[in-house]
Design an enzyme around this catalytic site. Sequence first.
Site, PDB file in Angstrom:
ATOM      1  N   TYR A  33       0.828  -1.205   0.000  1.00  0.00           N
ATOM      2  CA  TYR A  33       0.000   0.000   0.000  1.00  0.00           C
ATOM      3  C   TYR A  33       0.858   1.248   0.000  1.00  0.00           C
ATOM      4  O   TYR A  33       2.077   1.188   0.163  1.00  0.00           O
ATOM      5  CB  TYR A  33      -0.957  -0.007   1.207  1.00  0.00           C
ATOM      6  CG  TYR A  33      -0.318   0.298   2.542  1.00  0.00           C
ATOM      7  CD1 TYR A  33       0.537  -0.614   3.149  1.00  0.00           C
ATOM      8  CD2 TYR A  33      -0.556   1.501   3.195  1.00  0.00           C
ATOM      9  CE1 TYR A  33       1.123  -0.331   4.378  1.00  0.00           C
ATOM     10  CE2 TYR A  33       0.031   1.786   4.422  1.00  0.00           C
ATOM     11  CZ  TYR A  33       0.869   0.863   5.007  1.00  0.00           C
ATOM     12  OH  TYR A  33       1.449   1.151   6.209  1.00  0.00           O
ATOM     13  N   LYS A 149       6.511  -1.894   1.785  1.00  0.00           N
ATOM     14  CA  LYS A 149       5.335  -1.328   2.459  1.00  0.00           C
ATOM     15  C   LYS A 149       4.159  -2.296   2.329  1.00  0.00           C
ATOM     16  O   LYS A 149       3.233  -2.074   1.539  1.00  0.00           O
ATOM     17  CB  LYS A 149       5.017   0.057   1.874  1.00  0.00           C
ATOM     18  CG  LYS A 149       4.110   0.879   2.782  1.00  0.00           C
ATOM     19  CD  LYS A 149       4.172   2.333   2.405  1.00  0.00           C
ATOM     20  CE  LYS A 149       3.121   3.156   3.094  1.00  0.00           C
ATOM     21  NZ  LYS A 149       3.224   3.180   4.546  1.00  0.00           N
ATOM     22  N   GLU A 182      12.392   2.400  13.875  1.00  0.00           N
ATOM     23  CA  GLU A 182      11.494   3.450  13.356  1.00  0.00           C
ATOM     24  C   GLU A 182      10.221   3.442  14.190  1.00  0.00           C
ATOM     25  O   GLU A 182      10.074   2.634  15.103  1.00  0.00           O
ATOM     26  CB  GLU A 182      11.175   3.198  11.876  1.00  0.00           C
ATOM     27  CG  GLU A 182      10.470   1.874  11.630  1.00  0.00           C
ATOM     28  CD  GLU A 182      10.148   1.609  10.164  1.00  0.00           C
ATOM     29  OE1 GLU A 182      10.017   2.564   9.380  1.00  0.00           O
ATOM     30  OE2 GLU A 182      10.014   0.423   9.806  1.00  0.00           O
ATOM     31  N   LEU A 207      11.255   1.215   6.812  1.00  0.00           N
ATOM     32  CA  LEU A 207      10.675   1.679   5.553  1.00  0.00           C
ATOM     33  C   LEU A 207      11.389   2.967   5.129  1.00  0.00           C
ATOM     34  O   LEU A 207      11.603   3.853   5.965  1.00  0.00           O
ATOM     35  CB  LEU A 207       9.185   1.965   5.758  1.00  0.00           C
ATOM     36  CG  LEU A 207       8.459   2.387   4.477  1.00  0.00           C
ATOM     37  CD1 LEU A 207       8.270   1.188   3.546  1.00  0.00           C
ATOM     38  CD2 LEU A 207       7.109   3.003   4.787  1.00  0.00           C
TER      39      LEU A 207
HETATM   40  N1  PMP Z   1       7.769   3.691   8.654  1.00  0.00           N
HETATM   41  C1  PMP Z   1       6.627   2.995   8.724  1.00  0.00           C
HETATM   42  C2  PMP Z   1       6.644   1.637   9.353  1.00  0.00           C
HETATM   43  C3  PMP Z   1       5.433   3.544   8.211  1.00  0.00           C
HETATM   44  O1  PMP Z   1       4.295   2.836   8.263  1.00  0.00           O
HETATM   45  C4  PMP Z   1       5.448   4.841   7.657  1.00  0.00           C
HETATM   46  C5  PMP Z   1       4.183   5.492   7.159  1.00  0.00           C
HETATM   47  N2  PMP Z   1       3.632   4.854   6.085  1.00  0.00           N
HETATM   48  C6  PMP Z   1       6.671   5.533   7.603  1.00  0.00           C
HETATM   49  C7  PMP Z   1       7.804   4.924   8.112  1.00  0.00           C
HETATM   50  C8  PMP Z   1       6.752   6.895   6.978  1.00  0.00           C
HETATM   51  O2  PMP Z   1       6.697   6.793   5.587  1.00  0.00           O
HETATM   52  P1  PMP Z   1       6.127   7.996   4.697  1.00  0.00           P
HETATM   53  O3  PMP Z   1       6.935   9.205   5.064  1.00  0.00           O
HETATM   54  O4  PMP Z   1       6.365   7.557   3.310  1.00  0.00           O
HETATM   55  O5  PMP Z   1       4.695   8.144   5.052  1.00  0.00           O
END
Ligand code: PMP
Length: 287
Positions: A33, A149, A182, A207
């Site tokens: 996603y 993701k 994270e 991620l």
């Molecule tokens: N890490 C994880 C585990 C996440 O779910 C997200 C949010 N989707 C992020 C980092 C941040 O990613 P982004 O800046 O692309 O939203």
Amino acid sequence: MARIVYVNGRYLPYAEAGVHVEDRGFQFADSVYEVCEVKGGALIDVTRHLARLARSLEELRIERPMADPALRHVLSEVVRRNRIRDGLVYLQVTRGRAPRDFVFPGPDTEPTLVVVARSIDPAKIAAKARHGIAVKSVPDNRWGRCDLKTVMLLPAALAKENARAAGAQEAWFVDEKGFVTEGASSNAWIVRSDGFVLTRPLDARILGGVTRSTLLDLIKQLGVPVEQRAFTIADAWAAKEAFVTSASATVMPVTVVDDRRIADGRPGTLTVRLREKFHSMAEKLPT
Ligand code: PMP
């Protein structure tokens, strides 16, 4: 106003939208996603979101549902039909529907594509950012490919629930060596007492956040010293500032970690500046 959801080529009323019971997303979390911010009616950093989506799909050998220009069109259309000015657009691609079997289905299985959009009151996020959020640390018990993701979000949901029960708004996963990987749905950052901004380097444990990469561009443009280096909870306690990044909250100050205040317990000055300037660096695609 009736909400509209996109499912496999059709724009449907929210109450009528659904996927098959034997969809592999439902049965195996065989699915990826993206969540893209919508601000002032524009899609934020959609190019980077679609690039990450393409990578997640490729690594898992899920077929692309359509080419990027068509996907941008669907995203814009869902935002437009729901009259979203500020909010989020969510898209999910699964390996498709097939009789339940662990091994991949045949090549004729078409991927499922779902797109949902939702308004978010910017005043609510701004109020949150004025106070900053509390985070709670939890052991990182996720799998070895957190760089993809996927919708395999149960560990993240449990971590967030754990944080909520402790009065915090986000969880920080901590690896076996005591380093923060994270957030449950964000990337984690600190500003060290010497002024260096720290965030963990990219590997399979985290991620690669789109907000993270755009913010790194901004930090470099501003000439602020930055290092991609892992940090511990103790490092966060000793830091001047802490924050998290995500498409839904952009740059969100963290003022408490495991019940201990960071510095004076107020959002840091650099954090606030980065939050204010973030959209000057991000890509904006009108819908
Ligand atoms: N890490 C994880 C585990 C996440 O779910 C997200 C949010 N989707 C992020 C980092 C941040 O990613 P982004 O800046 O692309 O939203």
